[in-house]
Design an enzyme around this catalytic site. Structure first.
Site, mmCIF file in Angstrom:
data_model
loop_
_atom_site.group_PDB
_atom_site.id
_atom_site.type_symbol
_atom_site.label_atom_id
_atom_site.label_comp_id
_atom_site.label_asym_id
_atom_site.label_seq_id
_atom_site.Cartn_x
_atom_site.Cartn_y
_atom_site.Cartn_z
ATOM 1 N N CYS A 151 -3.230 4.519 5.680
ATOM 2 C CA CYS A 151 -2.592 3.702 6.808
ATOM 3 C C CYS A 151 -3.619 2.400 6.906
ATOM 4 C CB CYS A 151 -2.182 4.588 7.784
ATOM 5 S SG CYS A 151 -1.162 3.971 9.228
ATOM 6 N N GLY B 44 -3.980 26.792 -14.337
ATOM 7 C CA GLY B 44 -2.959 27.490 -13.549
ATOM 8 C C GLY B 44 -3.411 29.018 -13.404
ATOM 9 N N CYS C 28 1.964 7.461 9.032
ATOM 10 C CA CYS C 28 1.342 8.068 7.591
ATOM 11 C C CYS C 28 0.519 9.070 7.905
ATOM 12 C CB CYS C 28 0.558 6.832 6.997
ATOM 13 S SG CYS C 28 1.539 5.705 6.117
ATOM 14 N N CYS D 248 2.035 1.010 9.845
ATOM 15 C CA CYS D 248 1.606 0.263 8.703
ATOM 16 C C CYS D 248 2.862 -0.260 7.940
ATOM 17 C CB CYS D 248 0.453 0.864 7.631
ATOM 18 S SG CYS D 248 1.287 2.085 6.807
ATOM 19 N N CYS E 69 6.405 3.773 8.091
ATOM 20 C CA CYS E 69 5.415 4.132 8.900
ATOM 21 C C CYS E 69 5.336 3.035 10.341
ATOM 22 C CB CYS E 69 3.932 4.184 8.416
ATOM 23 S SG CYS E 69 2.498 4.366 9.223
#
Lengths: 260, 291, 231
Positions: free
Chosen positions: B272, B32, B266, B244, B241
């Site tokens: 997808c 970080g 998606c 899909c 979606c």
């Protein structure tokens, strides 16, 4: 004043130069819990230099500034580690600037300004933080309906009161103020003075207030230090210094004002 | 496509790669933490992923398979040109399939498919400093990181709640890495934040213009900042979606005509497509099939 | 029991703006005041009555001699005490009522009077109640209580000042012309209040130009003319 017999802040032999220019020289005093000390003198007399040196904002060339931490030990603030010192500055101390813009975050709301110090010490409950902000806004007489407004939309007096709320929210024990009423209208000043007087008394705060306004000093401070050319030329009980000044400069200062 | 001659493998010279790898090692060692590095001029403008490209160039080997996504898609300009860049300068294999890749360079998304320990994510970062919004001074923000003074980050979240009633930050949502450094996970949607937490894959972040590199090593705790009474939440959609039929993926809203027609699909194109290949169909395709 | 012992006190002012001119006021003042005593400082105008009183209160420095005050069972020399000790003495031991009220903007009359009571630890309610009693007794109309005394007449300000001075009992009370701008009715009330305090054991030192008031309040006088210094 509280009956605490140990001083909170002990300043000894403090000097600061800016090259050939003198900031302040050989200043020493102690401040007890609940006590308010005024520092008066004309512009350039070293008041602000002194204030910055004792509030860990400007390293002095000489001398010692010691503060009694909550653990009860008297520590040299310039010998502390930086995290310790910064922690002190945002919890146990408060600094009220002459220009509220220097002490506020202008791009976040009034509520966030008050809440910042709480979040800095780990407050993580939004409702509680907001509650505290609400509470403090009313204490400094700001309409709580303005809690989400930006400080830029506030008047000068309100900004100054917001700055005070922001500083006092963590329950500091020592407050430094640099010309807190400078630049405000007289009527606004009166309100602020009354407010500060009330808060200082109610919360038992110790304070060092730099001002060139003797009336402000008389109203707020128990003791007075008169600075002239970088040195403290006279100090004592506020009304004694103002009513029976000894040093030529103090006499001049007192006689130059309309009814201090 | 032929490998372009006259360039070192993966464009950067070996000394530069060494320098960047050192920065990467430091970044991995201090999760970080933003490590400064001597970012190079790249043959594309800042904002096109120069940081991510330098990181990828420094870690890529001849046997690696690279996938590049932009907003979740493999076929946008940025993704295509970066893929092409590495094909030409390193001659490596590229793919659009998440499971085939072992280096995935990204802007804005983390793939929906679970990542593995042998995969590395490389993020293109525009602004690495999460505190900049409230504290513009770099000297001060560095000190705040060093001293772990992160109250300001919550000031931003506080402002969100007071203005919108909830934490309205939806992307570049700040996280605390291993209970220490607060980090901007780059402009990914907050939907993807939980995917960084304890991910088996190594996550590397490169900011070219800002000359900073940071990292999240595998299996590192990454906590999205929040309030006790306003806990962190990811976006959800009422729709599935359209293509899909997936319900748990990050959806893009696509305007389909001038009459207000729209559909949700998606954002992860590879995810997808795979679902459709496996026989799933969303409302749009199902309707088509019915005609 | 002696409450105040003034020993060999002298004071002069040095005016630096006037070439350091020294203005001698008094020298060698000796005076003792005991509980229940009421003593009037007398002498012509400029003889140093107010100066002596202010030195006892710590408002003026006392460069010569000692001013012993019985404070919390101990003798404290006001001439040498540090500011914190003097603040403490003023809160608990010495009350001072001058001719002029130093008003604080925005603070209502009731608060001005209630403040010393609260400073001694009383609750808001208690201190307000006591303050109301005093203001009533001194005939300040209730309509004025919530206003700042800034706008009051001289007599009203003076009475608010007296109410504040009597808000808490002090073992020692300094009175500098407390009745100067009052009508007869109010003057009598103030005399009554002073007398009550004295009978309650307070040691009183006062300056009264009005011979009648002085006679009504004090049993003896200390003429400062004898301590006058030639400049």
């Amino acid at each position: 004043m509280s009956d605490n017999h140990e001083p909170l802040l002990v300043v000894d032999g403090l000097s600061k130069r800016y090259g050939a220019q003198l900031g302040c020289r050989d200043v020493g005093f102690s401040l007890w819990p609940g006590e308010v000390v005024g520092v008066v003198g004309e512009s350039g007399s070293g008041k602000t230099t002194l204030l910055n040196c004792i509030s860990a904002r400007l390293t002095p060339d000489d001398g010692v500034v010691r503060y009694r931490t909550r653990l009860g030990t008297l520590s040299d603030i310039y010998q502390m580690s930086e995290p310790e010192r910064r922690m002190l500055m945002r919890t146990d101390w408060a600094f009220v600037h002459q220009n509220p813009r220097d002490g506020l975050r202008m791009k976040v709301s009034a509520g966030a300004n008050v809440g910042e110090r709480l979040m800095a010490v780990g407050a993580r409950h939004y409702g509680n933080i907001r509650g505290a902000a609400d509470d403090w806004l009313s204490k400094v007489e700001i309409d709580t309906g303005r809690i989400d407004d930006l400080p830029a939309t506030f008047s000068g007096g309100m900004q100054q009161r917001l700055q005070i709320a922001r500083n006092l929210v963590t329950g500091p024990r020592l407050v430094f103020m640099d010309e807190p009423t400078g630049g405000l209208d007289v009527s606004v000043q009166a309100r602020l003075l009354d407010l500060m007087r009330g808060l200082v008394g109610e919360l038992g705060l110790a304070a060092v207030i730099v001002t060139h306004d003797l009336a402000v000093a008389r109203l707020l401070s128990h003791r007075l230090m008169v600075m002239w050319r970088g040195e403290v030329v006279e100090q004592g009980l506020t009304d004694q210094v103002l009513d029976d000044p000894q040093h030529p400069y103090t006499q001049l200062l007192v006689s130059s004002v309309l009814q201090p | 496509m032929a490998e372009t001659s006259g360039y070192n493998f993966a464009y950067l010279d070996e000394q530069t790669k060494r320098m960047i790898r050192r920065a990467l090692l430091k970044a991995i060692a201090v999760p970080g933490y933003q490590v400064p590095f001597a970012s190079r001029e790249m043959p594309m403008p800042y904002g096109w992923g120069t940081g991510g490209i330098q990181v990828t160039a420094s870690i890529v080997g001849r046997d690696d398979v690279l996938k590049v996504i932009d907003q979740g898609a493999d076929d946008t300009t940025n993704a295509v040109s970066i893929r092409k860049f590495f094909k030409r300068t390193a001659g490596i294999e590229t793919t659009t399939q998440t499971h085939e890749a072992n280096i995935i360079q990204t802007r804005h998304r983390i793939p929906e498919e679970d990542l593995r320990a042998d995969q590395i994510m490389v993020f293109q970062v525009p602004i690495p400093e999460p505190l900049r919004f409230l504290e513009p001074r770099e000297t001060e923000t560095r000190k705040m990181h060093a001293l772990e003074e992160y109250g300001l980050m919550h000031v931003k979240l506080y402002e969100d709640i007071s203005q919108h009633g909830h934490i309205a930050t939806t992307y570049a949502y700040p996280v605390a890495v291993k209970q220490r450094y607060v980090m901007d996970p780059s402009p990914i949607p907050k939907f993807d934040n939980p995917k960084i937490n304890r991910s088996p894959a190594l996550m590397l972040f490169g900011a070219g213009r800002e000359k900073r590199i940071y990292a999240v090593p595998p299996f590192t705790d990454v906590h999205s900042l929040d309030f006790e009474d306003f806990p962190f939440e990811i976006q959800t959609w009422r729709e599935a979606c359209a293509l899909c039929g997936a319900t748990g993926s990050f959806l893009d809203e696509i305007v389909t005509d001038d009459a207000g027609g729209r559909m949700f699909v998606c954002s992860d194109t590879d995810f997808c497509e795979k679902r459709r290949e496996a026989g799933h169909a969303g409302p749009a395709l199902a309707a088509e099939g019915a005609v | 029991m002696d409450m105040v012992r003034v020993r060999g006190v002298g004071k002069s002012f040095k005016l630096h703006a006037q070439g350091g001119a020294e203005i001698a006021v008094v020298g060698g003042v000796d005076m003792t005041v005991a509980t229940g005593d009421a003593i009037a400082l007398t002498g012509a105008s400029g003889v140093g009555k107010s100066t002596l009183m202010r030195m006892i209160f710590g408002n003026y420095l006392c460069p010569e001699g000692e001013i012993l005050v019985r404070h919390g069972g101990c003798w404290v020399d006001v001439a040498r005490a540090d500011p914190r000790a003097i603040i403490d003495i003023r809160r608990e031991t010495i009350g001072y009522i001058s001719q002029f009220l130093r008003v604080i903007p925005r603070v209502p009359a009731l608060e001005v009077v209630a403040e010393p009571i609260r400073m001694r630890g009383a609750s808001e309610g208690e201190s307000r109640e006591r303050a109301s009693e005093l203001l009533t007794r001194l005939r300040i109309p209730e309509t004025l209580w919530s206003l700042s005394p800034v706008t009051f007449s001289g007599g009203e300000q003076q009475r608010v000042n007296i109410a504040r001075g009597f808000a808490v009992p002090y073992p020692i009370l300094l009175l500098d012309e407390p009745t100067a701008s009052l009508d007869k009715e109010n003057r009598d009330t103030v005399i009554e209040m002073i007398d009550e305090a004295r009978r309650g054991g307070t040691a009183i030192i006062g300056i009264f130009h009005d011979g009648n008031v002085r006679a009504a309040v004090c049993e003896r006088a200390c003429d400062l003319t004898q301590y006058r210094l030639a400049s």
